[in-house]
Design an enzyme around this catalytic site. Structure first.
Site, PDB file in Angstrom:
ATOM      1  N   CYS A  36       0.874  -1.173   0.000  1.00 53.34           N
ATOM      2  CA  CYS A  36       0.000   0.000   0.000  1.00 53.34           C
ATOM      3  C   CYS A  36       0.908   1.219   0.000  1.00 53.34           C
ATOM      4  CB  CYS A  36      -0.918   0.012   1.215  1.00 53.34           C
ATOM      5  SG  CYS A  36      -2.002   1.467   1.266  1.00 53.34           S
ATOM      6  N   GLU A  61      -3.345   0.956  -6.757  1.00 49.91           N
ATOM      7  CA  GLU A  61      -2.248   0.039  -7.047  1.00 49.91           C
ATOM      8  C   GLU A  61      -1.968   0.072  -8.546  1.00 49.91           C
ATOM      9  OE1 GLU A  61       0.654  -1.179  -6.215  1.00 49.91           O
ATOM     10  OE2 GLU A  61      -0.326  -2.063  -4.469  1.00 49.91           O
TER      11      GLU A  61
END
Length: 271
Positions: A2, A114
């Site tokens: 993350c 992402e």
């Protein structure tokens, strides 16, 4: 992993969702659609109030800096690298094990970004080519629109170069716990491109479902094996993912338009 996420809910909404009892208006953060490492972020934690006679933990909304600095660190310079802690080893790594035992938090988000790691890119890296194609960003968020509650840890660090009364004498920093990305089909997948989170990236933030919030935040729970059981990934099929503009790749860009779903990957990007 993350490395970037979005967090637009204000203290009022978060208080209702998480049962927050205490928060300081001056610590309220504006909506941030491009949260990056070293930024200040909202975190929910259970902790006794400062200078309170009653040591009972109170659920609080606090503002922390993303990038954990261990209490024993001589300088805070490594915090920018410690934005993620692996669920598989967080209980034993020197930088995280103390916080794992007693300083756990929830980092609320709308979802996370992402950038797809496709076979084509990996092959370019193997071949040592300098020019790499642009990576297509995806936004991953609960399919039902609920808060994405990321498991986190927080830590206190004392800047010994400053006097006790200095407002920056104490740093409070945090990290996001990650786990292996789901290989099961997404609840809602894009028309073209990845069908599972693992097709985007091999890691993902560990999302805590509401039934685990109280146990995770409870500082009286210190048994390592008991806590590790809380790190089990959530049930599969709760998430959706969709392509968003490559504008999110520039941390200076920030606005609700970054969450706009594209019809497909942008021209020139992978997938």
């Amino acid at each position: 992993m993350c490395g970037r996420y979005a967090s637009s809910r204000g203290p009022g909404d978060l208080a209702e969702v998480f049962g927050i009892e205490k928060w300081e208006p001056e610590e309220a953060l504006a909506p941030d659609f491009n949260v990056a490492p070293t930024k200040e972020v909202h975190a929910i934690l259970d902790r006794p109030l400062k200078d309170a006679e009653d040591p009972v933990p109170v659920r609080q909304l606090r503002t922390l800096k993303w990038g954990l600095v261990p209490s024993w660190s001589k300088t805070p310079e490594g915090g920018a690298r410690m934005i993620n802690a692996r669920a598989e080893t967080v209980h034993e790594k020197p930088s995280y094990r103390r916080a794992f035992a007693s300083r756990r938090c929830v980092l609320p988000a709308d979802g996370y970004y992402e950038w797809v790691t496709a076979p084509e890119e990996r092959q370019l890296e193997v071949e040592g080519k300098k020019k790499r194609p642009r990576k297509q960003p995806y936004f991953v968020t609960p399919a039902d629109g609920s808060v994405f509650a990321m498991a986190g840890l927080y830590e206190f660090w004392r800047d010994k170069t400053l006097p006790d009364e200095h407002p920056l004498a104490w740093w409070v920093t945090c990290t996001v716990i990650t786990t292996e990305a789901e290989t099961a089909p997404l609840a809602v997948a894009p028309a073209e491109g990845p069908r599972a989170l693992a097709d985007i990236h091999p890691r993902m933030p560990l999302m805590l479902t509401p039934d685990r919030w109280d146990a995770w935040l409870d500082p009286s729970r210190t048994d390592v094996e008991d806590l590790r059981a809380l790190l089990e990934p959530p049930p599969a099929g709760l998430m959706r993912a969709y392509p968003v503009s490559t504008a999110v790749s520039n941390v200076r860009n920030n606005g609700a338009e970054l969450l706009k779903e594209l019809d497909g990957p942008e021209e020139g990007t992978l997938f």
